[in-house]
Design a protein around this motif. Structure first.
Motif, PDB file in Angstrom:
ATOM      1  N   PRO A  17     -36.974 -26.433 -35.809  1.00  0.00           N
ATOM      2  CA  PRO A  17     -37.301 -25.040 -35.501  1.00  0.00           C
ATOM      3  C   PRO A  17     -36.738 -24.547 -34.175  1.00  0.00           C
ATOM      4  O   PRO A  17     -36.707 -23.339 -33.931  1.00  0.00           O
ATOM      5  CB  PRO A  17     -38.833 -25.035 -35.484  1.00  0.00           C
ATOM      6  N   PHE A  18     -36.333 -25.459 -33.309  1.00  0.00           N
ATOM      7  CA  PHE A  18     -35.731 -25.089 -32.020  1.00  0.00           C
ATOM      8  C   PHE A  18     -35.008 -26.307 -31.471  1.00  0.00           C
ATOM      9  O   PHE A  18     -35.158 -27.419 -31.993  1.00  0.00           O
ATOM     10  CB  PHE A  18     -36.788 -24.602 -31.014  1.00  0.00           C
ATOM     11  N   LEU A  19     -34.237 -26.095 -30.416  1.00  0.00           N
ATOM     12  CA  LEU A  19     -33.574 -27.193 -29.719  1.00  0.00           C
ATOM     13  C   LEU A  19     -34.258 -27.385 -28.366  1.00  0.00           C
ATOM     14  O   LEU A  19     -34.497 -26.424 -27.635  1.00  0.00           O
ATOM     15  CB  LEU A  19     -32.086 -26.890 -29.527  1.00  0.00           C
ATOM     16  N   LEU A  31     -43.230 -28.042 -23.356  1.00  0.00           N
ATOM     17  CA  LEU A  31     -42.388 -26.859 -23.192  1.00  0.00           C
ATOM     18  C   LEU A  31     -43.160 -25.588 -22.896  1.00  0.00           C
ATOM     19  O   LEU A  31     -42.680 -24.729 -22.151  1.00  0.00           O
ATOM     20  CB  LEU A  31     -41.532 -26.648 -24.450  1.00  0.00           C
ATOM     21  N   ASN A  32     -44.358 -25.436 -23.469  1.00  0.00           N
ATOM     22  CA  ASN A  32     -45.086 -24.174 -23.353  1.00  0.00           C
ATOM     23  C   ASN A  32     -46.332 -24.251 -22.471  1.00  0.00           C
ATOM     24  O   ASN A  32     -47.089 -23.285 -22.392  1.00  0.00           O
ATOM     25  CB  ASN A  32     -45.481 -23.670 -24.743  1.00  0.00           C
ATOM     26  N   ILE A  33     -46.552 -25.387 -21.806  1.00  0.00           N
ATOM     27  CA  ILE A  33     -47.725 -25.490 -20.936  1.00  0.00           C
ATOM     28  C   ILE A  33     -47.525 -24.610 -19.698  1.00  0.00           C
ATOM     29  O   ILE A  33     -46.485 -24.680 -19.040  1.00  0.00           O
ATOM     30  CB  ILE A  33     -47.957 -26.945 -20.479  1.00  0.00           C
ATOM     31  N   LYS A  34     -48.537 -23.800 -19.392  1.00  0.00           N
ATOM     32  CA  LYS A  34     -48.494 -22.961 -18.199  1.00  0.00           C
ATOM     33  C   LYS A  34     -49.610 -23.349 -17.247  1.00  0.00           C
ATOM     34  O   LYS A  34     -50.657 -23.846 -17.668  1.00  0.00           O
ATOM     35  CB  LYS A  34     -48.635 -21.477 -18.576  1.00  0.00           C
ATOM     36  N   ASP A  35     -49.385 -23.117 -15.952  1.00  0.00           N
ATOM     37  CA  ASP A  35     -50.428 -23.382 -14.963  1.00  0.00           C
ATOM     38  C   ASP A  35     -51.360 -22.175 -14.865  1.00  0.00           C
ATOM     39  O   ASP A  35     -51.223 -21.195 -15.614  1.00  0.00           O
ATOM     40  CB  ASP A  35     -49.818 -23.740 -13.607  1.00  0.00           C
ATOM     41  N   THR A  60     -32.584 -25.927 -25.187  1.00  0.00           N
ATOM     42  CA  THR A  60     -32.549 -24.463 -25.154  1.00  0.00           C
ATOM     43  C   THR A  60     -33.865 -23.890 -24.657  1.00  0.00           C
ATOM     44  O   THR A  60     -33.895 -23.019 -23.774  1.00  0.00           O
ATOM     45  CB  THR A  60     -32.231 -23.917 -26.555  1.00  0.00           C
ATOM     46  N   VAL A  61     -34.976 -24.385 -25.207  1.00  0.00           N
ATOM     47  CA  VAL A  61     -36.281 -23.868 -24.802  1.00  0.00           C
ATOM     48  C   VAL A  61     -36.612 -24.310 -23.382  1.00  0.00           C
ATOM     49  O   VAL A  61     -37.122 -23.515 -22.579  1.00  0.00           O
ATOM     50  CB  VAL A  61     -37.378 -24.334 -25.775  1.00  0.00           C
ATOM     51  N   GLU A 119     -34.665 -24.919 -20.864  1.00  0.00           N
ATOM     52  CA  GLU A 119     -33.926 -24.136 -19.872  1.00  0.00           C
ATOM     53  C   GLU A 119     -34.392 -22.683 -19.853  1.00  0.00           C
ATOM     54  O   GLU A 119     -34.433 -22.053 -18.789  1.00  0.00           O
ATOM     55  CB  GLU A 119     -32.435 -24.250 -20.144  1.00  0.00           C
ATOM     56  N   ALA A 120     -34.776 -22.152 -21.000  1.00  0.00           N
ATOM     57  CA  ALA A 120     -35.313 -20.785 -21.039  1.00  0.00           C
ATOM     58  C   ALA A 120     -36.612 -20.681 -20.254  1.00  0.00           C
ATOM     59  O   ALA A 120     -36.943 -19.613 -19.721  1.00  0.00           O
ATOM     60  CB  ALA A 120     -35.536 -20.349 -22.479  1.00  0.00           C
ATOM     61  N   HIS A 121     -37.317 -21.811 -20.143  1.00  0.00           N
ATOM     62  CA  HIS A 121     -38.585 -21.829 -19.401  1.00  0.00           C
ATOM     63  C   HIS A 121     -38.408 -22.362 -17.982  1.00  0.00           C
ATOM     64  O   HIS A 121     -39.386 -22.722 -17.327  1.00  0.00           O
ATOM     65  CB  HIS A 121     -39.631 -22.640 -20.165  1.00  0.00           C
ATOM     66  N   GLY A 122     -37.166 -22.408 -17.528  1.00  0.00           N
ATOM     67  CA  GLY A 122     -36.894 -22.677 -16.122  1.00  0.00           C
ATOM     68  C   GLY A 122     -36.688 -24.126 -15.736  1.00  0.00           C
ATOM     69  O   GLY A 122     -36.548 -24.442 -14.550  1.00  0.00           O
ATOM     70  N   ALA A 123     -36.669 -25.036 -16.715  1.00  0.00           N
ATOM     71  CA  ALA A 123     -36.514 -26.458 -16.398  1.00  0.00           C
ATOM     72  C   ALA A 123     -35.054 -26.816 -16.160  1.00  0.00           C
ATOM     73  O   ALA A 123     -34.136 -26.125 -16.614  1.00  0.00           O
ATOM     74  CB  ALA A 123     -37.071 -27.311 -17.532  1.00  0.00           C
TER      75      ALA A 123
END
Length: 226
Positions: free
Chosen positions: A174-176, A140-144, A179-180, A182-186
């Motif tokens: 702690p999260f769904l 979810l939080n990996i960035k290029d 939700t995360v 889609e918030a990160h554009g997936a």
């Protein structure tokens, strides 16, 4: 030699509770068996290295294949007792990274920068980043290198909100995942709860739930051997 890195959790309890969690056994064992059948070697890493706890509920969902891996001395030693630390990993040795699930990963996968760097390098060298169920937390939080989320614009899947409700854990996590994501554009996709479902979008291969492990593994094997 083609090799895949398997990521497992070190978390023993749901955050702030006495309720035990850990690795969902089948999500490692079934994947390992598929890799063995394809002649692909695996290594095991966890955020802290060392001991990997099992989610006790996962022991109710075993079969002969899962138990055969569970009883294998190599899996006991390298996969559950003495997993490697991220600092011991050379990403150049791996064609793919696979994030297992079990609810514990929601606490120690998402913000582990060392694991993110390993995954990022594997992608940069043309490899695959894969997950099943809650293992999506590791993606979810990996960035290029441009600071963009690698899941942005990609079709992915993972344990759904409906499945959290059925599991009785929606109020504890702690999260769904959706939700995360889609918030990160997936583009988060899914099938009916507890149905087998895996999807590949480029270098990302993800599975929805514990029943999707072999589907993820087979897509990866196809990608690595053809």
């Amino acid at each position: 030699m083609t090799k895949v890195l398997i990521v497992e959790t070190n978390v023993t309890r749901y955050g702030g509770t006495d309720d035990p969690t850990g690795l969902w056994l089948g999500e490692a064992a079934e994947f390992v068996e598929e890799m063995q059948q394809a002649g692909i070697d695996v290594d095991y890493v966890s955020p802290k290295g060392g001991f990997v706890p099992l989610d006790p509920r996962s022991m109710k969902y075993t079969d002969d294949a899962i138990l055969t891996i569970y009883e294998n001395p190599d899996f006991i030693e390298r996969g559950l007792t003495h997993t490697m630390r991220p600092s011991q990993i050379d990403p150049a040795n791996y064609a793919a990274i696979y994030y297992t699930g079990g609810h514990g990963v929601m606490w120690d996968f998402p913000d582990n920068e060392e694991l993110q760097q390993i995954a990022r390098q594997i992608m940069q060298q043309g490899g695959y980043v894969t997950s099943v169920c809650h293992g999506i937390a590791g993606l979810l939080n990996i960035k290029d290198d441009q600071g963009q989320y690698v899941i942005a614009g990609k079709k992915i899947t993972g344990f759904t909100t409906a499945e959290e409700i059925i599991a009785g854990k929606k109020s504890v996590v702690p999260f769904l995942n959706r939700t995360v994501a889609e918030a990160h554009g997936a583009h988060f996709t899914k099938k009916r709860f507890y149905s087998e479902y895996a999807v590949q979008d480029g270098q990302l291969i993800t599975g929805q739930n514990p029943f999707s492990v072999r589907a993820v593994a087979k897509i990866l094997v196809e990608a690595l051997t053809h």
